[in-house]
Design a protein around this motif. Sequence first.
Motif, PDB file in Angstrom:
ATOM      1  N   ILE A 137      -0.947   1.145  -5.049  1.00  0.00           N
ATOM      2  CA  ILE A 137      -0.105   0.112  -4.457  1.00  0.00           C
ATOM      3  C   ILE A 137       1.136  -0.079  -5.323  1.00  0.00           C
ATOM      4  O   ILE A 137       1.141   0.246  -6.508  1.00  0.00           O
ATOM      5  CB  ILE A 137      -0.861  -1.230  -4.292  1.00  0.00           C
ATOM      6  CG1 ILE A 137      -1.318  -1.776  -5.641  1.00  0.00           C
ATOM      7  CG2 ILE A 137      -2.049  -1.078  -3.362  1.00  0.00           C
ATOM      8  CD1 ILE A 137      -2.006  -3.134  -5.558  1.00  0.00           C
ATOM      9  N   HIS A 138       2.184  -0.559  -4.697  1.00  0.00           N
ATOM     10  CA  HIS A 138       3.444  -0.763  -5.403  1.00  0.00           C
ATOM     11  C   HIS A 138       3.349  -1.963  -6.344  1.00  0.00           C
ATOM     12  O   HIS A 138       2.639  -2.936  -6.072  1.00  0.00           O
ATOM     13  CB  HIS A 138       4.583  -0.995  -4.405  1.00  0.00           C
ATOM     14  CG  HIS A 138       4.892   0.191  -3.559  1.00  0.00           C
ATOM     15  ND1 HIS A 138       5.525   1.313  -4.047  1.00  0.00           N
ATOM     16  CD2 HIS A 138       4.660   0.433  -2.239  1.00  0.00           C
ATOM     17  CE1 HIS A 138       5.679   2.188  -3.074  1.00  0.00           C
ATOM     18  NE2 HIS A 138       5.152   1.682  -1.975  1.00  0.00           N
ATOM     19  N   TYR A 139       4.100  -1.889  -7.445  1.00  0.00           N
ATOM     20  CA  TYR A 139       4.278  -3.058  -8.292  1.00  0.00           C
ATOM     21  C   TYR A 139       5.228  -4.024  -7.576  1.00  0.00           C
ATOM     22  O   TYR A 139       6.040  -3.615  -6.735  1.00  0.00           O
ATOM     23  CB  TYR A 139       4.877  -2.654  -9.642  1.00  0.00           C
ATOM     24  CG  TYR A 139       3.892  -1.962 -10.560  1.00  0.00           C
ATOM     25  CD1 TYR A 139       2.997  -2.709 -11.328  1.00  0.00           C
ATOM     26  CD2 TYR A 139       3.855  -0.580 -10.665  1.00  0.00           C
ATOM     27  CE1 TYR A 139       2.096  -2.089 -12.175  1.00  0.00           C
ATOM     28  CE2 TYR A 139       2.951   0.059 -11.511  1.00  0.00           C
ATOM     29  CZ  TYR A 139       2.069  -0.709 -12.260  1.00  0.00           C
ATOM     30  OH  TYR A 139       1.167  -0.090 -13.081  1.00  0.00           O
ATOM     31  N   PHE A 143       0.813  -1.209   0.000  1.00  0.00           N
ATOM     32  CA  PHE A 143       0.000   0.000   0.000  1.00  0.00           C
ATOM     33  C   PHE A 143       0.850   1.264   0.000  1.00  0.00           C
ATOM     34  O   PHE A 143       1.879   1.339   0.670  1.00  0.00           O
ATOM     35  CB  PHE A 143      -0.958   0.003   1.191  1.00  0.00           C
ATOM     36  CG  PHE A 143      -2.015  -1.054   1.108  1.00  0.00           C
ATOM     37  CD1 PHE A 143      -2.946  -1.040   0.098  1.00  0.00           C
ATOM     38  CD2 PHE A 143      -2.060  -2.088   2.038  1.00  0.00           C
ATOM     39  CE1 PHE A 143      -3.921  -2.019   0.004  1.00  0.00           C
ATOM     40  CE2 PHE A 143      -3.033  -3.078   1.959  1.00  0.00           C
ATOM     41  CZ  PHE A 143      -3.960  -3.040   0.933  1.00  0.00           C
ATOM     42  N   GLU A 144       0.393   2.272  -0.745  1.00  0.00           N
ATOM     43  CA  GLU A 144       1.150   3.515  -0.870  1.00  0.00           C
ATOM     44  C   GLU A 144       0.353   4.725  -0.383  1.00  0.00           C
ATOM     45  O   GLU A 144       0.651   5.284   0.656  1.00  0.00           O
ATOM     46  CB  GLU A 144       1.590   3.719  -2.328  1.00  0.00           C
ATOM     47  CG  GLU A 144       2.524   4.888  -2.530  1.00  0.00           C
ATOM     48  CD  GLU A 144       3.004   4.994  -3.966  1.00  0.00           C
ATOM     49  OE1 GLU A 144       3.967   5.749  -4.208  1.00  0.00           O
ATOM     50  OE2 GLU A 144       2.440   4.321  -4.850  1.00  0.00           O
ATOM     51  N   LYS A 191      -5.515   0.188 -12.948  1.00  0.00           N
ATOM     52  CA  LYS A 191      -4.335   0.993 -13.229  1.00  0.00           C
ATOM     53  C   LYS A 191      -4.769   2.431 -13.498  1.00  0.00           C
ATOM     54  O   LYS A 191      -5.815   2.672 -14.096  1.00  0.00           O
ATOM     55  CB  LYS A 191      -3.569   0.455 -14.457  1.00  0.00           C
ATOM     56  CG  LYS A 191      -2.790  -0.816 -14.204  1.00  0.00           C
ATOM     57  CD  LYS A 191      -1.987  -1.203 -15.442  1.00  0.00           C
ATOM     58  CE  LYS A 191      -1.153  -2.448 -15.203  1.00  0.00           C
ATOM     59  NZ  LYS A 191      -0.341  -2.800 -16.403  1.00  0.00           N
ATOM     60  N   ILE A 192      -3.934   3.384 -13.053  1.00  0.00           N
ATOM     61  CA  ILE A 192      -4.251   4.791 -13.248  1.00  0.00           C
ATOM     62  C   ILE A 192      -2.953   5.567 -13.399  1.00  0.00           C
ATOM     63  O   ILE A 192      -1.934   5.210 -12.796  1.00  0.00           O
ATOM     64  CB  ILE A 192      -5.076   5.360 -12.061  1.00  0.00           C
ATOM     65  CG1 ILE A 192      -5.436   6.831 -12.297  1.00  0.00           C
ATOM     66  CG2 ILE A 192      -4.340   5.167 -10.740  1.00  0.00           C
ATOM     67  CD1 ILE A 192      -6.368   7.406 -11.243  1.00  0.00           C
ATOM     68  N   ALA A 240      -3.484   0.128  -8.579  1.00  0.00           N
ATOM     69  CA  ALA A 240      -4.352   0.632  -7.517  1.00  0.00           C
ATOM     70  C   ALA A 240      -5.456  -0.370  -7.206  1.00  0.00           C
ATOM     71  O   ALA A 240      -5.747  -1.275  -7.999  1.00  0.00           O
ATOM     72  CB  ALA A 240      -4.976   1.965  -7.934  1.00  0.00           C
ATOM     73  N   ILE A 241      -6.036  -0.208  -6.036  1.00  0.00           N
ATOM     74  CA  ILE A 241      -7.216  -0.981  -5.674  1.00  0.00           C
ATOM     75  C   ILE A 241      -8.368  -0.018  -5.440  1.00  0.00           C
ATOM     76  O   ILE A 241      -8.166   1.142  -5.082  1.00  0.00           O
ATOM     77  CB  ILE A 241      -6.994  -1.845  -4.408  1.00  0.00           C
ATOM     78  CG1 ILE A 241      -6.855  -0.954  -3.170  1.00  0.00           C
ATOM     79  CG2 ILE A 241      -5.786  -2.742  -4.569  1.00  0.00           C
ATOM     80  CD1 ILE A 241      -6.955  -1.712  -1.854  1.00  0.00           C
TER      81      ILE A 241
END
Length: 273
Positions: free
Chosen positions: A164-166, A107-108, A140-141, A150-151
């Motif tokens: 969220i991180h790849y 999570f970011e 994705k954004i 992203a979620i």
Amino acid sequence: MHTVWKGSISFGLVNIPVKLHAATENKDVKLRQLHKDCHTPISYKKVCEGCNQEVTDEDIVKAYEYAKNKFVVLDQEDLENLRKENEDKAVEIIDFVQLTEIDPIYFERTYFLSPDSTGAKAYSLLRKTLEQSGKIGIAKIVIRSKEQLAIVRVYQNALVMETIHYPDEVRSIGDVPNIPSEQDVVQKELDTALMLVEQLTTTFNPEKYTDDYRNALLELIEEKKATNTISTSDKQRPIPENVTDLMTALQASLEKTKKPATRKRTTRTKKNA
């Protein structure tokens, strides 16, 4: 609330016009750096090490350093076209998964999603679908020229998007030094530790936790303000030698060549004004 991004989210054939708003804010107390002798704020300049000259934003280009001191220069027009090409795309939810399947290390940052004027019905549909299914959406954004994984999930009564991180952005545990290998644990010590955890177990209440350091720092600042221990600086910033503003250079030249009587009369005029 400031809009960070505006576009649409789709799942299947359902399209939802939405706006993105930052859900969190950094409340760190920002401290300025002053010169110790005169308490004048310290400024930072962009200087070219090769030319030993101060540069402006217009003099700067972006580049990728693929080897030591070897760069690929990227045109701003190319970067802008690439950004628009991706930002103009609708954000498509590509998968639905369980939230528990994603470790928090990924999570970011969290954003609130609000429906645009025509998107309330579709927004409610997605919200209800996620609630009923117990799932979250993976999408994705592109935000600020960076493609983000992203979620999309439900928080209270709103949809939120969390970048969220790849996987390749999460460092390997194997790179962490000094992690002990599996060792035998004394059962008595384990039982005592589990008992301690049980005693400290409670229901999570975020209001219970506060930033004690920030609160103490703010109290100290208010105390110094109340006791008049405030420092001000009336130092004028010197005119740089390489003045780029023509009007500034002319004004500085006039001030330098004024006669004492003229300077005195000018000062009195400003004071009367």
